[in-house]
Design an enzyme around this catalytic site. Sequence first.
Site, PDB file in Angstrom:
ATOM      1  CG  ASN A  30      -1.619   1.328   1.406  1.00 58.47           C
ATOM      2  OD1 ASN A  30      -2.504   1.705   0.642  1.00 58.47           O
ATOM      3  ND2 ASN A  30      -1.208   2.072   2.424  1.00 58.47           N
TER       4      ASN A  30
ATOM      5  CB  SER B 294      -3.981   4.452  -9.740  1.00 60.93           C
ATOM      6  OG  SER B 294      -4.832   5.564  -9.874  1.00 60.93           O
TER       7      SER B 294
ATOM      8  CE1 TYR C 284       2.409  10.162  -7.053  1.00 59.74           C
ATOM      9  CE2 TYR C 284       2.654  11.879  -8.711  1.00 59.74           C
ATOM     10  CZ  TYR C 284       2.769  11.455  -7.407  1.00 59.74           C
ATOM     11  OH  TYR C 284       3.236  12.309  -6.436  1.00 59.74           O
TER      12      TYR C 284
ATOM     13  CE  LYS D   9       0.069   3.874  -7.259  1.00 61.70           C
ATOM     14  NZ  LYS D   9       0.289   3.124  -5.991  1.00 61.70           N
TER      15      LYS D   9
ATOM     16  CB  ILE E 245      -9.983   6.051  -2.214  1.00 57.47           C
ATOM     17  CG1 ILE E 245     -10.130   4.968  -3.303  1.00 57.47           C
ATOM     18  CG2 ILE E 245     -10.303   5.499  -0.831  1.00 57.47           C
ATOM     19  CD1 ILE E 245     -11.517   4.393  -3.440  1.00 57.47           C
TER      20      ILE E 245
END
Length: 249
Positions: A85, A142, A155, A159, A188
Amino acid sequence: MLKGRVAVVTGATRGIGFATAKELAARGATVIVCSRDLASAQKAARRIGKKAQAAGLDISSAKSVSGFVKKIVAAHGRIDILVNNAGYPFDPKIWYKHMHRVSDGELDAVLEVDLKGTFRMTKAVLPVMAKKKGGVIVSISSTPAIAGYDQGAPYSLAKAGIVAMTKHVALEYGRHNVRAYSLALGNIATDATFNSMSAKAQKAAAQESAVKRWGRPEEVARIIAALAGDDFSFATGNTIVVDGGTVFL
């Protein structure tokens, strides 16, 4: 139930990581709450209760990862569940920068944690799981990794690598009863994302999904806990989209 199983959750002091550690513990697992800041990990573990233990861990350091895994195996004899995570913090200076202006240093900073950190942890636990003939690895990805996006290029690249890594682990280590999954998350409501946005941006993001709201960390945690159990014993290598109905596969 996850009674008797040992779970490691990285970046577990808040948000999705904390919610996941709490959910796994509630289902009976012994949970190792990990953070670079040991004091924060200890505080989080106390909040969860007797099934949680704190540990200092820096996933950007191969030495830290190796030492951590050896310590956990020495203490518990096993690692049954790994939840990757921990990630590079949201940085507006990188996220909103056009791809052609992203520096090598900025790209490396994100990859070092999001992709290479996940790789280091996965690499370290695989022999442990293979030896015990079983284990589950859940890694946080993601939706831009599968659908693309026009912001946050480093990012998205990191991912997307996690999605590919998940498939590789499933194919190479399935014979050892090791299962792997990635979660492609949408909006989220964690402190790192929700509270970094203006009220106007928060409302706009809520309208992107079919259910017209933000997801909650606890909702992600329940999915992870279900994957970690035996209900998904004949499914592996999957990327599960958790975004309220925005991206469809």
